[in-house]
Enzyme design. Structure first.
Site, mmCIF file in Angstrom:
data_model
loop_
_atom_site.group_PDB
_atom_site.id
_atom_site.type_symbol
_atom_site.label_atom_id
_atom_site.label_comp_id
_atom_site.label_asym_id
_atom_site.label_seq_id
_atom_site.Cartn_x
_atom_site.Cartn_y
_atom_site.Cartn_z
ATOM 1 N N SER A 22 -12.324 43.441 35.299
ATOM 2 C CA SER A 22 -13.651 43.068 35.785
ATOM 3 C C SER A 22 -13.779 41.558 35.943
ATOM 4 O O SER A 22 -14.870 41.056 36.214
ATOM 5 C CB SER A 22 -14.725 43.595 34.827
ATOM 6 O OG SER A 22 -14.465 43.160 33.500
ATOM 7 N N ASN A 109 -17.643 45.681 23.141
ATOM 8 C CA ASN A 109 -18.818 46.476 23.512
ATOM 9 C C ASN A 109 -20.133 45.766 23.167
ATOM 10 O O ASN A 109 -21.059 45.752 23.973
ATOM 11 C CB ASN A 109 -18.765 47.847 22.826
ATOM 12 C CG ASN A 109 -17.561 48.651 23.277
ATOM 13 O OD1 ASN A 109 -16.855 48.252 24.204
ATOM 14 N ND2 ASN A 109 -17.297 49.780 22.621
ATOM 15 N N THR A 154 -55.920 49.290 59.000
ATOM 16 C CA THR A 154 -55.468 50.441 58.215
ATOM 17 C C THR A 154 -54.799 51.343 59.244
ATOM 18 O O THR A 154 -55.214 51.382 60.412
ATOM 19 C CB THR A 154 -56.631 51.197 57.533
ATOM 20 O OG1 THR A 154 -57.495 51.724 58.546
ATOM 21 C CG2 THR A 154 -57.455 50.289 56.628
ATOM 22 N N HIS A 155 -53.762 52.010 58.846
ATOM 23 C CA HIS A 155 -52.962 52.829 59.780
ATOM 24 C C HIS A 155 -52.436 51.986 60.946
ATOM 25 O O HIS A 155 -52.185 52.522 62.031
ATOM 26 C CB HIS A 155 -53.762 54.015 60.345
ATOM 27 C CG HIS A 155 -54.536 54.766 59.308
ATOM 28 N ND1 HIS A 155 -54.017 55.858 58.642
ATOM 29 C CD2 HIS A 155 -55.778 54.563 58.800
ATOM 30 C CE1 HIS A 155 -54.925 56.314 57.776
ATOM 31 N NE2 HIS A 155 -55.993 55.531 57.843
ATOM 32 N N SER A 276 -30.568 35.270 71.571
ATOM 33 C CA SER A 276 -29.734 36.398 71.983
ATOM 34 C C SER A 276 -28.570 35.862 72.804
ATOM 35 O O SER A 276 -28.718 34.897 73.559
ATOM 36 C CB SER A 276 -30.567 37.369 72.819
ATOM 37 O OG SER A 276 -29.742 38.134 73.666
ATOM 38 N N LYS A 282 -34.889 35.093 74.620
ATOM 39 C CA LYS A 282 -35.193 35.645 73.300
ATOM 40 C C LYS A 282 -35.300 34.620 72.184
ATOM 41 O O LYS A 282 -34.565 33.651 72.134
ATOM 42 C CB LYS A 282 -34.096 36.652 72.918
ATOM 43 C CG LYS A 282 -34.121 37.911 73.762
ATOM 44 C CD LYS A 282 -35.223 38.850 73.347
ATOM 45 C CE LYS A 282 -34.687 39.762 72.271
ATOM 46 N NZ LYS A 282 -35.699 40.708 71.834
ATOM 47 N N ASN A 284 -35.719 35.528 68.208
ATOM 48 C CA ASN A 284 -35.841 36.687 67.325
ATOM 49 C C ASN A 284 -36.147 36.298 65.883
ATOM 50 O O ASN A 284 -35.651 35.290 65.396
ATOM 51 C CB ASN A 284 -34.546 37.501 67.350
ATOM 52 C CG ASN A 284 -34.279 38.121 68.713
ATOM 53 O OD1 ASN A 284 -35.213 38.483 69.431
ATOM 54 N ND2 ASN A 284 -33.020 38.211 69.079
ATOM 55 N N GLU A 289 -36.222 39.934 59.467
ATOM 56 C CA GLU A 289 -35.564 41.244 59.539
ATOM 57 C C GLU A 289 -34.495 41.391 58.460
ATOM 58 O O GLU A 289 -34.340 42.454 57.852
ATOM 59 C CB GLU A 289 -34.930 41.435 60.913
ATOM 60 C CG GLU A 289 -35.940 41.544 62.039
ATOM 61 C CD GLU A 289 -35.251 41.436 63.386
ATOM 62 O OE1 GLU A 289 -34.807 42.468 63.895
ATOM 63 O OE2 GLU A 289 -35.140 40.311 63.907
ATOM 64 N N TYR A 316 -20.638 53.501 24.055
ATOM 65 C CA TYR A 316 -20.093 52.789 25.214
ATOM 66 C C TYR A 316 -19.136 53.679 26.010
ATOM 67 O O TYR A 316 -18.359 54.450 25.458
ATOM 68 C CB TYR A 316 -19.349 51.516 24.761
ATOM 69 C CG TYR A 316 -18.725 50.776 25.938
ATOM 70 C CD1 TYR A 316 -19.486 49.899 26.711
ATOM 71 C CD2 TYR A 316 -17.395 50.995 26.302
ATOM 72 C CE1 TYR A 316 -18.933 49.251 27.804
ATOM 73 C CE2 TYR A 316 -16.839 50.342 27.398
ATOM 74 C CZ TYR A 316 -17.609 49.474 28.144
ATOM 75 O OH TYR A 316 -17.076 48.842 29.229
ATOM 76 N N GLN A 321 -19.162 49.251 32.885
ATOM 77 C CA GLN A 321 -18.676 48.009 33.489
ATOM 78 C C GLN A 321 -19.226 47.858 34.915
ATOM 79 O O GLN A 321 -19.303 46.755 35.443
ATOM 80 C CB GLN A 321 -17.139 48.011 33.493
ATOM 81 C CG GLN A 321 -16.510 46.795 34.129
ATOM 82 C CD GLN A 321 -15.017 46.701 33.813
ATOM 83 O OE1 GLN A 321 -14.622 46.371 32.709
ATOM 84 N NE2 GLN A 321 -14.195 47.024 34.797
ATOM 85 N N LYS A 324 -22.427 45.363 36.189
ATOM 86 C CA LYS A 324 -22.484 43.954 36.568
ATOM 87 C C LYS A 324 -22.534 43.711 38.073
ATOM 88 O O LYS A 324 -23.338 42.910 38.548
ATOM 89 C CB LYS A 324 -21.326 43.194 35.914
ATOM 90 C CG LYS A 324 -21.640 42.880 34.448
ATOM 91 C CD LYS A 324 -20.477 42.344 33.668
ATOM 92 C CE LYS A 324 -19.525 43.414 33.219
ATOM 93 N NZ LYS A 324 -20.138 44.448 32.353
HETATM 94 N N1 ARG Z 1 -15.421 44.569 30.747
HETATM 95 C C1 ARG Z 1 -16.070 45.507 29.935
HETATM 96 C C2 ARG Z 1 -17.437 45.848 30.508
HETATM 97 O O1 ARG Z 1 -17.856 45.149 31.373
HETATM 98 C C3 ARG Z 1 -16.259 44.950 28.568
HETATM 99 C C4 ARG Z 1 -16.355 45.985 27.496
HETATM 100 C C5 ARG Z 1 -15.072 46.692 27.431
HETATM 101 N N2 ARG Z 1 -14.981 47.551 26.296
HETATM 102 C C6 ARG Z 1 -14.013 48.423 26.154
HETATM 103 N N3 ARG Z 1 -14.040 49.137 25.092
HETATM 104 N N4 ARG Z 1 -13.119 48.648 27.065
HETATM 105 O O2 ARG Z 1 -18.090 46.781 30.133
#
Ligand code: ARG
Length: 457
Positions: A22, A109, A154-155, A276, A282, A284, A289, A316, A321, A324
């Site tokens: 990651s 974790n 409205t509408h 355009s 044009k 735009n 948008e 966990y 993961q 993120k």
């Molecule tokens: N990179 C992992 C995550 O984003 C960190 C935690 C990993 N924990 C594990 N037991 N593999 O969740």
């Protein structure tokens, strides 16, 4: 060898290294990871869990690593998997066995939960400032347009006249709720999970309150299994951003409409419009948008994490993961959209005369004719019927209500006098709606003052 490689007799397949890693997207949490580790190490030393001198060396070296990262001297490695193990690996490279003591009483974790909370907490504050910038521009536009009469819809059918200030202040309300939600989400983000360990806490006498205090958390998590497996805070954060994007998107939709030839209420500044490649005429509203379009993407991020979490058993799971990329994408998208939106609104030209003209056609004063009769004693439901018949005649004869002669008015009601014309002028329609929350200038100015106070608080 991997930091966890003790029980393995074979190296990880390169495909799996790549798949599992990651670092591509969690590297951005390096600062939070290091801050968290410093607090953890200091606490370990203070508690006598590791020698105090070792703790001090760990803290010092982490500081140096942080500096090196900021100076661009550190290259993160895919096989060190994530930001946590990348930093720990660098630490061990630099100070050997002492560095190996850092992870005592901690798991990735609870570490990742900590990092993400720290990260999002800071982002809440940054985002709040950006929203406030947007709100400031809305206040400025409102202040200049308390007399700019325009049709309210409205509408998407003309309904009753309002002012541009009143319209814009509606969005101010939405954004102030977004600010409130962000502040509220921050409370639940700002809870310290370290000490949860992998899932079942730890046997070491960690001082969790000390770590929380060091890192500026308001509280510590109350259940180790929840501490490592809760992503509600990230989902809540994304739902706040989703709603913020919805508000931006609704305004953008209006700006797309308003800048069309048919409306012509506003004209985007050249610096906030595009042309355009084939049609030379044009201009735009791409910016509006795109913000509208990117809203869908943020909703997708929210749905993605909600869906990822829905079937996960405690505690966990690696699925988590995936949090993120979704949360960072939502955050980055809002971060991209807010200033562009703000400047677009700040620079657009407002065609006050066109707005006013738009407010006059289309029977926007019909309710006021009905109210006129009510003030002369006619029950509202009856006056509604009378004015309905007037509108039918006006449509038939292709006129507006104020184009009737007094004799024509009297065919519908003997109670109508000369003062009708004044009473149903769009300016009167707005001015008479002088009720808290209404569009009359006095009321809107009061809301603008409240808005200023909110932004200065
Ligand atoms: N990179 C992992 C995550 O984003 C960190 C935690 C990993 N924990 C594990 N037991 N593999 O969740």
């Amino acid at each position: 060898m991997k930091l966890w490689g003790g029980r393995f007799s074979k190296a990880t397949d390169a495909l799996v290294d790549d798949f599992n890693s990651s670092i591509r997207f969690d590297a951005r949490m390096y600062k939070q990871d290091i801050r968290g580790s410093m607090a953890h190490a200091e606490m370990l030393g203070k508690q006598g869990i590791i020698p105090e001198l070792d703790a001090a060396l760990i803290v010092k070296t982490l500081g140096e690593i942080l500096q090196d990262i900021e100076d661009g001297k550190v290259e993160f490695l895919i096989d060190a998997e994530d930001i946590h193990m990348n930093i720990e690996t660098i630490l061990i490279d630099r100070i050997g066995d002492v560095g190996k003591r850092l992870h005592t009483g901690r798991s990735r974790n609870d570490q990742v939960a900590l990092d993400l909370r720290l990260y999002l907490r800071d982002e809440c504050d940054r985002l709040a400032d950006m929203i406030k910038d947007t709100m400031q521009v809305l206040l400025d536009v409102a202040e200049e347009n308390t007399d700019t009469i325009m049709p309210g819809y409205t509408h998407l059918q003309k309904a009753q006249p309002v002012t541009l200030a009143h319209h814009v202040m509606a969005y101010f309300q939405m954004f102030s709720r977004d600010l409130g939600r962000l502040k509220d989400a921050r409370k639940r983000i700002n809870v310290m999970p370290l000490g949860s360990g992998a899932l079942a806490g730890t046997t070491y006498p960690l001082d969790r309150a000390f770590v929380a205090e060091k890192l500026g958390f308001d509280a510590i998590t109350g259940n180790s299994m929840d501490g490592v497996s809760d992503r509600d805070f990230a989902i809540e954060f994304m739902s706040v951003i989703s709603m913020l994007m919805m508000h931006l998107s609704r305004f953008c939709e209006e700006l797309v409409l308003w800048s069309s030839h048919e409306f012509s209420f506003v004209e985007m500044d050249d610096s906030y419009s595009t042309g355009s490649s084939i049609m030379p005429q044009k201009k735009n509203p791409d910016v509006a948008e795109l913000i509208r379009g990117k809203t869908g993407r943020v909703y997708g991020d929210l749905m993605a994490l909600l869906t990822t979490m829905k079937g996960l058993p405690l505690a966990y799971n690696k699925d988590m993961q995936e949090d993120k990329e979704a949360v960072f994408d939502a955050l980055d998208t809002a971060t991209l959209c807010l200033p562009v939106f703000t400047n677009m609104v700040k620079t657009m030209k407002i065609r006050k005369a066109v707005m006013r003209k738009g407010a006059t056609g289309g029977f926007t004063n019909a309710t006021d004719v009905a109210d006129y009769l009510v003030k002369k004693g006619v029950p509202f439901r009856s006056s509604h019927g009378i004015v309905g018949r007037m509108v039918a005649k006006a449509v038939e004869t292709n006129r507006d209500l104020d184009e009737f002669t007094i004799e024509e008015f009297k065919e519908f009601s003997e109670l109508i006098e000369e003062d009708i014309y004044e009473a149903i002028d769009v300016s009167t329609c707005v001015a008479e709606r002088n009720i808290p929350g209404g569009p009359a200038k006095e009321q809107v100015l009061a809301e603008i003052e409240k808005g200023k106070a909110l932004l200065n608080a």
